[in-house]
Design a protein around this motif. Structure first.
Motif, short mmCIF file in Angstrom:
data_model
loop_
_atom_site.label_atom_id
_atom_site.label_comp_id
_atom_site.label_asym_id
_atom_site.label_seq_id
_atom_site.Cartn_x
_atom_site.Cartn_y
_atom_site.Cartn_z
N CYS A 89 -38.06 1.05 -26.41
CA CYS A 89 -36.63 1.33 -26.29
C CYS A 89 -35.96 1.14 -27.65
CB CYS A 89 -36.02 0.40 -25.25
SG CYS A 89 -34.26 0.71 -24.94
N GLU A 90 -35.26 2.15 -28.11
CA GLU A 90 -34.63 2.12 -29.43
C GLU A 90 -33.12 1.93 -29.36
OE1 GLU A 90 -35.77 5.74 -31.36
OE2 GLU A 90 -37.72 4.94 -31.97
N ASP A 91 -32.53 2.33 -28.25
CA ASP A 91 -31.07 2.27 -28.17
C ASP A 91 -30.66 2.27 -26.70
OD1 ASP A 91 -28.46 2.15 -29.01
OD2 ASP A 91 -28.29 4.29 -29.46
N ASN B 240 -38.30 -3.64 -23.68
CA ASN B 240 -39.55 -3.56 -24.41
C ASN B 240 -40.59 -4.56 -23.92
OD1 ASN B 240 -38.92 -1.37 -26.04
ND2 ASN B 240 -37.90 -2.64 -27.57
N ASP C 147 -38.66 5.77 -27.25
CA ASP C 147 -39.73 6.49 -27.94
C ASP C 147 -41.01 6.25 -27.16
OD1 ASP C 147 -41.84 7.30 -29.58
OD2 ASP C 147 -40.85 6.67 -31.43
#
Length: 423
Positions: free
Chosen positions: A153-155, A140, A176
């Motif tokens: 970035c979520e995961d 991120n 996302d």
């Protein structure tokens, strides 16, 4: 705004443009972009490499669409004569039963980091997952603007895959990307994490690249059709008979990849045309769509069944990696005008529109296939093209084309002969 425009296809191109500008309340900039055909060499050089010229597609507008309760005029750039007509007709068939309802799973893209020659792949997987928080933070840091707008970035997921060259450890970033297509964002993140992954795995990192199988970025659309709108006067088939034949045609595609390939091509006719008009990456969309259709064996992206009250229930689910900001869209004035015409507020909304267009395109084509046959509509449009190629005067083109179709003699020499007779 009302997308139902009676006799739109009969108007001249300039009159159509005036109609669209008035209906959609387009800006002066959008009107000028649509009126001035062509992309300057300077702008083209900014979009591509080694530019020596440009090639133009006709930019058309599909009418009659109601999508999530809103009338929508849809820009389509394509050279195939029947596609825009089919999309508009498909939208008209769904109009009286509420049009299309859409949903999107979210603008999630995947980027992959490939690690080779890892001594203990499963232990390496655990090491990467133990560092997930720090890796997400590093990813991120590469795009603070995206994070500021609610994305990022979520995961992080890790897979150990078997390949003809042995086991590989593949780290996947789940990002996302908001209203961007997202390719540059996710690739930059993967590049930044590559040294960390190399250190954690003890292997050699090679590829760091997005996946175009965007199965976390799904667009769905559905509608229902009254059998009355499906009836074929040309063949005396009832609406119920045509409805059942459409379901049988879908079942054919579900059971046979040879048919499924052409079935899905019909869907992509509409989707690619909208992607081209908005300067989105139709190649990425095509790759994702066909990869998604091939999971578990290649099959159709749409579904048809007889629903409540005997209506034909139609639906589509398809990966849709599109953007409304950044990329080439912002560099092309006509693409910007197309976006203004669509009046969508997000990439998710654009994805829903494109899914609806693909669905309308598909069942309009299937209706023709199972009733009068695909050539009936194609041939009348083809005859006009032949007449134009034969240098038939513009005022005689329609008459010559109609006569050739009536005679079942659609040839250039016949067009020339008819033109001489009519003169």
């Amino acid at each position: 705004m009302n997308s139902r425009i009676n006799g739109f296809y009969k108007q001249s191109p300039s009159d159509r443009l005036d109609t669209i500008v008035e209906r959609a309340d387009l800006s002066a900039e959008a009107q000028a972009a649509l009126a001035n055909v062509g992309l300057s060499l300077g702008d083209a050089d900014n979009v591509s490499e080694n530019v020596v010229g440009t090639i133009e597609y006709p930019l058309s507008v599909a009418t009659n669409f109601v999508i999530d309760g809103e009338d929508t005029l849809v820009p389509m750039a394509i050279e195939e004569t029947s596609v825009v007509a089919a999309a508009s007709y498909g939208a008209l068939m769904a109009r009286d039963t509420g049009g299309f309802e859409t949903s999107v799973s979210g603008p999630i893209m995947i980027s992959q980091i490939q690690a080779l020659d890892v001594a203990d792949p499963h232990a390496a997987k655990v090491k990467i997952l133990n560092e997930k928080s720090d890796l997400i933070e590093l990813a991120n840091e590469q795009d603070p603007v995206l994070v500021e707008h609610g994305g990022g970035c979520e995961d992080i997921q890790v897979r150990v895959i078997d390949t003809p060259r042995g086991q590989m450890v593949v780290t996947q970033l789940i990002v996302d990307v908001r209203d961007a297509m997202g390719g540059n964002a996710v690739n930059t993140m993967a590049e930044a994490l590559a040294p960390e992954i190399e250190q954690l795995t003890g292997g050699d990192v090679s590829l760091r690249i997005l996946s175009n199988l965007a199965d976390r970025r799904l667009a769905r659309a559905r509608c229902r059709l009254d059998p009355a709108v499906l009836a074929s006067d040309d063949t005396d088939l009832s609406g119920e008979e045509v409805r059942d034949r459409i379901v049988d045609a879908w079942a054919f595609a579900a059971g046979d990849p040879y048919r499924a390939a052409t079935h899905n091509k019909g869907i992509m006719n509409g989707i690619d045309a909208v992607a081209t008009a908005t300067f989105n990456d139709w190649r990425a969309i095509e790759a994702g769509a066909h990869a998604y259709a091939a999971q578990g064996g290649y099959g159709p992206l749409t579904n048809y069944e007889v629903g409540e009250e005997g209506y034909l229930a139609c639906s589509i689910e398809i990966p849709m990696q599109v953007g409304t900001i950044g990329g080439a869209t912002s560099l092309h004035p006509t693409a910007q005008a197309s976006m203004e015409l669509l009046a969508v507020d997000s990439a998710d909304e654009l994805a829903g529109v494109m899914a609806a267009v693909g669905l309308a395109q598909n069942y309009a084509g299937l209706r023709a296939l199972v009733s009068e046959g695909i050539q009936a509509g194609h041939m009348s449009l083809h005859a006009k093209n032949i007449a134009i190629q034969a240098d038939v005067p513009q005022e005689l083109v329609d008459e010559v084309a109609a006569q050739m179709v009536a005679e079942d003699e659609v040839r250039q020499d016949r067009a020339e002969e008819l033109a001489r007779e009519l003169k």
